[in-house]
Design an enzyme around this catalytic site. Structure first.
Site, short mmCIF file in Angstrom:
data_model
loop_
_atom_site.label_atom_id
_atom_site.label_comp_id
_atom_site.label_asym_id
_atom_site.label_seq_id
_atom_site.Cartn_x
_atom_site.Cartn_y
_atom_site.Cartn_z
N ASP A 56 0.87 -1.24 0.05
CA ASP A 56 0.00 0.33 0.01
C ASP A 56 0.76 1.55 0.48
O ASP A 56 1.57 1.67 0.89
CB ASP A 56 -1.20 -0.09 1.52
CG ASP A 56 -1.60 -1.35 1.48
OD1 ASP A 56 -0.66 -2.04 1.45
OD2 ASP A 56 -2.24 -1.24 2.75
N GLU B 191 -10.75 -1.71 5.10
CA GLU B 191 -9.61 -1.36 5.38
C GLU B 191 -9.22 -0.23 4.27
O GLU B 191 -9.66 0.46 3.51
CB GLU B 191 -7.92 -2.80 3.87
CG GLU B 191 -8.53 -4.10 4.55
CD GLU B 191 -6.85 -5.08 4.75
OE1 GLU B 191 -6.59 -5.63 4.97
OE2 GLU B 191 -7.48 -5.16 2.82
C1 FRU Z 1 -3.76 -3.32 2.45
C2 FRU Z 1 -3.62 -4.03 4.07
C3 FRU Z 1 -3.04 -3.09 5.05
C4 FRU Z 1 -2.40 -3.63 6.25
C5 FRU Z 1 -1.12 -3.29 5.67
C6 FRU Z 1 -0.05 -4.00 5.56
O1 FRU Z 1 -3.56 -4.00 1.62
O2 FRU Z 1 -3.89 -4.94 3.90
O3 FRU Z 1 -4.81 -3.57 5.97
O4 FRU Z 1 -2.17 -1.59 6.82
O5 FRU Z 1 -1.73 -3.97 3.87
O6 FRU Z 1 1.04 -4.18 5.31
#
Ligand code: FRU
Length: 523
Positions: free
Chosen positions: A62, A245
């Site tokens: 992300d 998320e």
């Molecule tokens: C989204 C996610 C978020 C988390 C991160 C962990 O892709 O699952 O919710 O903070 O990736 O790498």
């Protein structure tokens, strides 16, 4: 599913790529099989995006902490510096002056005794409300999720909490707050994460958005340290095929007039074409509560490779620029790149429009197309162009209002073809990457044709725009009223463009897009 990913991260092997810090041409790297290969020149590896952001080496997911400050765009990102697969998360960092060229910076945040550093956001604390800086030197403050892997292993449920860190040198180095976590996990469950903070002018407060399993939560604060819970949104709203998320909440003016608020929520799995995707809600925010009359599910991008996208804070002139992770948790760790894994989407400007209801458009920022040299082609049908570099290009053309079926094929000498098109009977767009090149690294990569319900902005001709970059296609109709993003791994570069349609293709233009990458050092 995601929980499994996080637990697996605990035991991630660390024996993989070495040599990632060296930037000499023809460096020697160890591959995943521990064989030695000769790496090609800087950012010249097979499938390496040339005008998208990707890390020099190893795993990225992300975008985090997107913020504009002192004429600089900051991109932080979920990063695992020791492997090309997901592992204990850090925040990588890069900056840009124009949203096109990126400069790599040292890792900004690394795991500590409270946990890995998961996704989050960053603000400029202009009035030094946090007290971390001074009036003369306001701090940048980042908020992120601590994911405590030991607690997760031990079977506890309160292993995700929220922490903050600040920078007094314009984002170069970061100090974690000694009072962390600032939002503990009291009966919030195992999925409690991804803080988005922003300044809310009307209430003169900092606002925090979090997700907790199947809903978003809203908090406010005067100092970025003490947070008060205000409300929640979404338990029975929108798509719920997976956990919520990466929330984001921001105002946008409809064609420069009426103001609405937009809530972005990524879900995984549960996207319309499988796996990860980002939905949005258009509504109102009064400083405490978000409400929305929206009935149908809306998605920012219908392709399979645009996830966890959020927008930049602190932008000039109320611009909203969005960046997503150009992959999908269904196969993100298996894509056939050796030294690094995954890229971001192009930065896209968001705009709010209204017809029967409100909808977002998203389209690459001007900086991407500004200095391109286009070749123009006379109207014809069908179109067949050969010996073109279509692997790293911008292709644009127009079709009449209410177009007939069309099918754009990008093909190569290896007989790979990716098809992008429109079916009038189904009134939907599609990307078919089933025969696009390498696909067998994951059963889930090419198991279906991805589709999007057609939405046209019914004013004159339909505009079609395609951006390709070595291993991706971003497809936009009518300036991003529909967007679809898909990774592709052609065995050799696409060089043949064929457009089939009953309509006359007008104003066809094609530009190669130059590489933004040159040798650079983070030392
Ligand atoms: C989204 C996610 C978020 C988390 C991160 C962990 O892709 O699952 O919710 O903070 O990736 O790498």
């Amino acid at each position: 599913m995601r929980f499994r990913k996080f637990v697996l991260g605990l035991v991630t092997a660390t024996f993989l790529t070495s040599g990632c810090k060296e930037k000499n041409n023809a460096e020697v790297v160890k591959t995943e099989n521990n064989t030695t290969t000769t790496d090609s020149a800087y950012y010249q590896e097979k499938y390496r995006p040339q005008y998208h952001f990707s890390p020099e080496a190893n795993w990225m997911n992300d975008p985090n902490g997107l913020v504009f400050y002192k004429d600089t765009y900051h991109l932080f990102y979920q990063y695992y510096p020791d492997d090309t697969k997901w592992g204990p998360m850090h925040w990588g960092h890069a900056t840009s002056k124009n949203l096109r060229d990126w400069e790599h910076k040292p890792v900004a945040l690394a795991p500590d005794s409270l946990g890995y550093i998961f996704s989050g956001s960053a603000v400029v604390d202009q009035n030094n409300s946090s007290g971390f800086g001074s009036a003369e030197n306001p701090p940048m403050v980042a908020m992120f999720t601590y994911h405590n892997a030991e607690m997760a292993e031990a079977g506890r449920e309160d292993y995700q909490t929220q922490g903050i860190a600040y920078s007094l040198d314009d984002g170069d180095t970061w100090e974690k707050y000694e009072g962390n976590p600032v939002v503990p996990n009291v009966d919030q469950g195992i999925d409690f994460r991804d803080p988005k903070i922003f300044w809310h002018e009307a209430s003169q407060k900092w606002i925090l958005l979090l997700v907790a399993g199947d809903h978003a939560q809203i908090y406010n604060s005067t100092d970025l340290k003490k947070w008060d819970f205000l409300s929640d949104f979404g338990q029975k709203r929108g798509a719920h095929g997976g956990v919520w998320e990466c929330p984001d909440l921001f105002p946008l003016k409809v064609d420069g007039g009426e103001e609405k608020w937009v809530l972005l929520i990524s879900i995984n799995p549960g996207a319309p074409n499988g796996g990860s995707g980002t939905q949005y809600f258009v509504g109102e925010f009064d400083g405490k509560t978000f409400t929305s009359q929206q009935k149908e599910d809306k998605w920012i991008d219908w392709g399979r490779d645009n996830y966890a996208g959020v927008t930049f804070n602190n932008m000039p002139q109320d611009d909203r620029v969005f960046l997503g992770w150009m992959s999908n948790w269904n196969y993100g760790e298996q894509t056939p790149t050796e030294k690094w894994r995954s890229a971001m989407t192009l930065p896209r400007k968001l705009e709010l429009k209204k017809d029967d209801g409100y909808f977002l458009t998203n389209y690459p920022v001007d900086a991407i197309t500004q200095n391109l040299s286009y070749e123009n082609f006379a109207a014809e049908k069908p179109v067949q162009l050969e010996n073109k570099d279509l692997n790293q290009a911008h292709i644009e053309f127009e079709l009449p209002e209410n177009p007939s079926d069309f099918r754009i094929a990008l093909s190569n000498a290896s007989k790979d073809s990716v098809y992008v098109g429109y079916s009038k009977t189904q009134n939907q767009f599609y990307i078919d990457r089933i025969a696009s090149g390498e696909t067998d690294f994951s059963e889930k990569f090419a198991d279906r044709i991805m589709t999007a319900p057609a939405q046209f902005i019914k004013k004159g001709p339909t505009s079609i725009s395609l951006f390709t970059d070595q291993s991706s296609i971003e497809f936009f109709v009518d300036g991003g009223a529909t967007a679809m993003t898909a990774q592709v791994f052609p065995k050799s570069p696409y060089t043949i463009l064929n457009i089939q349609t009953e309509d006359v293709v007008k104003n066809l233009k094609l530009a190669p897009v130059p590489s933004i990458w040159k040798n650079q050092s983070t030392d």
